[in-house]
Design a protein around this motif. Structure first.
Motif, PDB file in Angstrom:
ATOM      1  N   ILE A  91      46.962  45.849  43.875  1.00 38.48           N
ATOM      2  CA  ILE A  91      45.604  45.441  44.234  1.00 38.48           C
ATOM      3  C   ILE A  91      45.344  44.114  43.546  1.00 38.48           C
ATOM      4  CG2 ILE A  91      43.153  46.008  44.077  1.00 38.48           C
ATOM      5  CD1 ILE A  91      44.009  48.982  44.052  1.00 38.48           C
ATOM      6  N   LEU A  92      45.029  43.083  44.338  1.00 36.62           N
ATOM      7  CA  LEU A  92      44.885  41.731  43.835  1.00 36.62           C
ATOM      8  C   LEU A  92      43.437  41.268  43.912  1.00 36.62           C
ATOM      9  CD1 LEU A  92      47.993  40.276  45.699  1.00 36.62           C
ATOM     10  CD2 LEU A  92      47.913  41.298  43.413  1.00 36.62           C
ATOM     11  N   ASP A  93      43.166  40.106  43.310  1.00 36.35           N
ATOM     12  CA  ASP A  93      41.839  39.507  43.345  1.00 36.35           C
ATOM     13  C   ASP A  93      41.383  39.316  44.787  1.00 36.35           C
ATOM     14  OD1 ASP A  93      39.520  38.249  42.241  1.00 36.35           O
ATOM     15  OD2 ASP A  93      40.398  36.290  42.710  1.00 36.35           O
ATOM     16  N   ARG A  94      40.157  39.701  45.099  1.00 38.12           N
ATOM     17  CA  ARG A  94      39.504  39.565  46.392  1.00 38.12           C
ATOM     18  C   ARG A  94      40.039  40.524  47.466  1.00 38.12           C
ATOM     19  NH1 ARG A  94      35.640  36.824  47.060  1.00 38.12           N
ATOM     20  NH2 ARG A  94      35.959  36.219  49.195  1.00 38.12           N
ATOM     21  N   ASP A  95      40.873  41.492  47.093  1.00 40.83           N
ATOM     22  CA  ASP A  95      41.281  42.518  48.050  1.00 40.83           C
ATOM     23  C   ASP A  95      40.072  43.388  48.383  1.00 40.83           C
ATOM     24  OD1 ASP A  95      43.867  41.671  48.113  1.00 40.83           O
ATOM     25  OD2 ASP A  95      44.698  43.381  47.035  1.00 40.83           O
ATOM     26  N   VAL A  96      40.107  43.981  49.549  1.00 41.55           N
ATOM     27  CA  VAL A  96      39.043  44.890  49.975  1.00 41.55           C
ATOM     28  C   VAL A  96      39.617  46.302  50.002  1.00 41.55           C
ATOM     29  CG1 VAL A  96      37.476  45.539  51.839  1.00 41.55           C
ATOM     30  CG2 VAL A  96      37.879  43.127  51.334  1.00 41.55           C
TER      31      VAL A  96
END
Length: 123
Positions: free
Chosen positions: A66-71
């Motif tokens: 899970i990365l930055d700005r994932d939804v």
């Protein structure tokens, strides 16, 4: 973990209807192949009333891909499942955790919802 946006899923107001055009001349042979729009709400959710979109800020959950700005698509109606990712509340803070079999032994942990999909930005 910080949330950028949390909102329930809503049903779109407009529904695409295939129709005929007011063109002149010879009609396109592909006119009868018109397709309606893809409704991701219908495809990615089972219970719209209990499903939320959550945007993640930061890279604190790389171990779960899970990365930055994932939804995250989170369904609050699903039961806890060992080995699956979930949003939990621990000591008043939201966290993402892979559920272990000893979930009932942790009194300070509250299951908020099960993560059903992770949407990555590829740009």
């Amino acid at each position: 973990m910080e949330f950028d946006f949390v909102a329930p899923i809503t049903v779109p107001d407009e529904v695409h209807q295939a129709g005929t055009s007011d063109q002149t001349g010879f009609p396109s042979p592909a006119t009868h192949y018109l397709e309606s729009r893809i409704d991701l709400n219908r495809i990615l959710t089972k219970n719209r009333d209990a499903t939320f979109f959550i945007r993640v800020k930061g890279d604190g959950y790389r171990e779960h891909h899970i990365l930055d700005r994932d939804v995250l698509i989170v369904d609050r109606s699903l039961p806890a499942r060992v080995g699956k990712l979930a949003v939990v509340v621990e000591d008043g803070n939201f966290k993402i955790e892979r559920l272990a079999s000893n979930l009932k032994d942790r009194d300070e942990l509250t299951l908020w919802g099960m993560i059903t999909f992770i949407i990555h930005d590829v740009t």
